[in-house]
Design a protein around this motif. Structure first.
Motif, PDB file in Angstrom:
ATOM      1  N   GLN A 170       0.642  -1.468  -0.064  1.00  0.00           N
ATOM      2  CA  GLN A 170      -0.125   0.080   0.035  1.00  0.00           C
ATOM      3  C   GLN A 170       0.945   1.309  -0.091  1.00  0.00           C
ATOM      4  O   GLN A 170       2.018   1.053   0.333  1.00  0.00           O
ATOM      5  CB  GLN A 170      -0.948   0.084   1.101  1.00  0.00           C
ATOM      6  CG  GLN A 170      -1.895  -1.169   1.286  1.00  0.00           C
ATOM      7  CD  GLN A 170      -1.186  -2.299   2.309  1.00  0.00           C
ATOM      8  OE1 GLN A 170      -0.672  -2.121   3.241  1.00  0.00           O
ATOM      9  NE2 GLN A 170      -1.222  -3.616   1.525  1.00  0.00           N
TER      10      GLN A 170
ATOM     11  N   ASN B 224      -2.309   0.751  -4.453  1.00  0.00           N
ATOM     12  CA  ASN B 224      -2.158  -0.729  -4.142  1.00  0.00           C
ATOM     13  C   ASN B 224      -1.288  -1.286  -5.338  1.00  0.00           C
ATOM     14  O   ASN B 224      -1.452  -1.121  -6.595  1.00  0.00           O
ATOM     15  CB  ASN B 224      -3.340  -1.491  -4.250  1.00  0.00           C
ATOM     16  CG  ASN B 224      -4.186  -1.114  -3.194  1.00  0.00           C
ATOM     17  OD1 ASN B 224      -3.753  -1.220  -2.215  1.00  0.00           O
ATOM     18  ND2 ASN B 224      -5.307  -0.421  -3.631  1.00  0.00           N
TER      19      ASN B 224
ATOM     20  N   ALA C 252      -9.187  -1.324  -4.729  1.00  0.00           N
ATOM     21  CA  ALA C 252      -8.803  -2.762  -4.308  1.00  0.00           C
ATOM     22  C   ALA C 252      -8.705  -3.419  -5.677  1.00  0.00           C
ATOM     23  O   ALA C 252      -8.924  -3.231  -6.748  1.00  0.00           O
ATOM     24  CB  ALA C 252     -10.014  -3.511  -3.496  1.00  0.00           C
TER      25      ALA C 252
ATOM     26  N   VAL D 289      -6.705 -10.433  -2.934  1.00  0.00           N
ATOM     27  CA  VAL D 289      -7.106  -8.920  -2.862  1.00  0.00           C
ATOM     28  C   VAL D 289      -6.421  -8.048  -1.963  1.00  0.00           C
ATOM     29  O   VAL D 289      -6.261  -8.536  -0.952  1.00  0.00           O
ATOM     30  CB  VAL D 289      -8.792  -9.052  -2.432  1.00  0.00           C
ATOM     31  CG1 VAL D 289      -9.566  -7.890  -2.478  1.00  0.00           C
ATOM     32  CG2 VAL D 289      -9.576 -10.004  -2.966  1.00  0.00           C
TER      33      VAL D 289
ATOM     34  N   MET E 261      -5.957  -4.458  -0.690  1.00  0.00           N
ATOM     35  CA  MET E 261      -6.714  -3.401  -0.218  1.00  0.00           C
ATOM     36  C   MET E 261      -5.999  -2.296   0.860  1.00  0.00           C
ATOM     37  O   MET E 261      -5.243  -2.482   1.368  1.00  0.00           O
ATOM     38  CB  MET E 261      -8.134  -3.725   0.455  1.00  0.00           C
ATOM     39  CG  MET E 261      -7.766  -4.666   1.575  1.00  0.00           C
ATOM     40  SD  MET E 261      -9.630  -5.271   1.956  1.00  0.00           S
ATOM     41  CE  MET E 261      -8.890  -6.685   3.264  1.00  0.00           C
ATOM     42  N   HIS E 262      -6.775  -1.103   0.606  1.00  0.00           N
ATOM     43  CA  HIS E 262      -6.181   0.113   1.626  1.00  0.00           C
ATOM     44  C   HIS E 262      -7.531   0.723   1.785  1.00  0.00           C
ATOM     45  O   HIS E 262      -8.022   1.469   1.111  1.00  0.00           O
ATOM     46  CB  HIS E 262      -5.164   0.765   0.868  1.00  0.00           C
ATOM     47  CG  HIS E 262      -4.531   1.666   2.058  1.00  0.00           C
ATOM     48  ND1 HIS E 262      -3.640   2.952   1.840  1.00  0.00           N
ATOM     49  CD2 HIS E 262      -4.816   1.772   3.625  1.00  0.00           C
ATOM     50  CE1 HIS E 262      -3.358   3.342   2.594  1.00  0.00           C
ATOM     51  NE2 HIS E 262      -3.939   3.044   3.673  1.00  0.00           N
TER      52      HIS E 262
ATOM     53  N   LEU F  11     -16.570  -4.231  -1.551  1.00  0.00           N
ATOM     54  CA  LEU F  11     -15.686  -4.959  -2.017  1.00  0.00           C
ATOM     55  C   LEU F  11     -16.158  -6.130  -1.769  1.00  0.00           C
ATOM     56  O   LEU F  11     -16.219  -7.132  -2.945  1.00  0.00           O
ATOM     57  CB  LEU F  11     -14.365  -4.689  -0.868  1.00  0.00           C
ATOM     58  CG  LEU F  11     -13.242  -5.963  -1.310  1.00  0.00           C
ATOM     59  CD1 LEU F  11     -12.656  -6.003  -2.605  1.00  0.00           C
ATOM     60  CD2 LEU F  11     -12.122  -5.654  -0.238  1.00  0.00           C
TER      61      LEU F  11
ATOM     62  N   MET G  67      -7.541 -11.919   1.303  1.00  0.00           N
ATOM     63  CA  MET G  67      -7.739 -10.410   1.181  1.00  0.00           C
ATOM     64  C   MET G  67      -6.979  -9.894   2.249  1.00  0.00           C
ATOM     65  O   MET G  67      -6.826 -10.156   3.519  1.00  0.00           O
ATOM     66  CB  MET G  67      -9.206 -10.087   1.495  1.00  0.00           C
ATOM     67  CG  MET G  67     -10.241 -10.522   0.431  1.00  0.00           C
ATOM     68  SD  MET G  67     -11.840 -10.014   0.483  1.00  0.00           S
ATOM     69  CE  MET G  67     -12.420 -10.838   2.044  1.00  0.00           C
TER      70      MET G  67
END
Length: 239
Positions: free
Chosen positions: A39, A80, A107, A122, A124-125, A140, A155
């Motif tokens: 991230q 990402n 994502a 997956v 994500m942030h 999501l 994830m």
């Protein structure tokens, strides 16, 4: 068994206020994960892979960045980045824009084959505001459920969730196991477990932790988190 990791690199800015992405790659070498969700990688990480010679990238990591953006060769989607072993095969990529208030969030979904196993990752942030984190988690999960192919899924990322009872964690926990490897922020004196790893029932958590090394404490304000995963044993048939 395989290992995944998540690392918020703060665009390469270390706790010594120096920007040095080579240190972040060195930290990833310490972890030795098969797949890494990064991230806050835009735009500096893209520049790193663009301007470093291929020999230097090969010397500093064992990874290939997955093309995620809309432009050809763009490896970042809303900050990402997904790094995979060079032996992995990328099967499909999806970009998901998440609802947000304070800044754009998204994502990245990467389907890959790794060591003969198919896996969905997956990256994500999530946002800084709890109400929006909950909305982002729901968006999501709803999008992933629409995919035609169902795969073992992990994830992972910086969820920015300070509270263990946060609504976004409750949303993920309805059908998934939410692993909190430990306190990862701030890196010099970790107090908060912001970085999580979420798996669906087709995966089993073998072990998890926070990678706390002298270099990791200097390279970013987040410590990386990791998990060792295996495929869950199939449910026994009912006689």
């Amino acid at each position: 068994m395989f290992r995944v990791a998540s690392y918020n690199i703060r665009r390469g800015l270390g706790t010594d206020l120096r920007r040095n992405l080579h240190r972040n790659l060195a930290v990833l070498k310490e972890i030795d994960a098969d797949v890494v969700a990064v991230q806050e990688a835009d735009p500096v990480l893209g520049e790193l892979f663009e301007h470093l010679p291929a020999s230097a990238v090969a010397a500093e990591s064992d990874y290939t960045p997955v093309t995620l953006g809309t432009a050809r060769g763009d490896i970042s989607w809303h900050g990402n980045v997904v790094l995979v072993r060079r032996t992995a095969t990328i099967l499909d990529v999806h970009r998901i824009a998440l609802p947000s208030f304070e800044e754009q969030r998204g994502a990245a979904v990467v389907d890959l084959a790794l060591g003969g196993r198919r896996l969905r990752v997956v990256a994500m942030h999530l946002g800084l505001l709890g109400r929006w984190r909950a909305r982002q988690a729901l968006a999501l999960l709803e999008r992933v459920e629409t995919f035609a192919t169902h795969l073992p899924t992990v994830m992972l990322g910086d969820l920015n969730e300070w509270h263990g009872g946060g609504a976004c964690l409750a949303h993920f926990g309805r059908k998934h196991h939410v692993a909190s490897p430990g306190r990862s922020f701030p890196s010099r004196l970790p107090l908060f477990a912001l970085d999580k790893i979420v798996i669906n029932p087709e995966l089993r958590l073998v072990d998890a932790g926070v990678h706390d090394s002298a270099l990791a404490r200097k390279a970013s304000d987040h410590l990386p988190v990791w998990a060792s995963l295996s495929l869950a044993a199939p449910a026994a048939a009912t006689p």
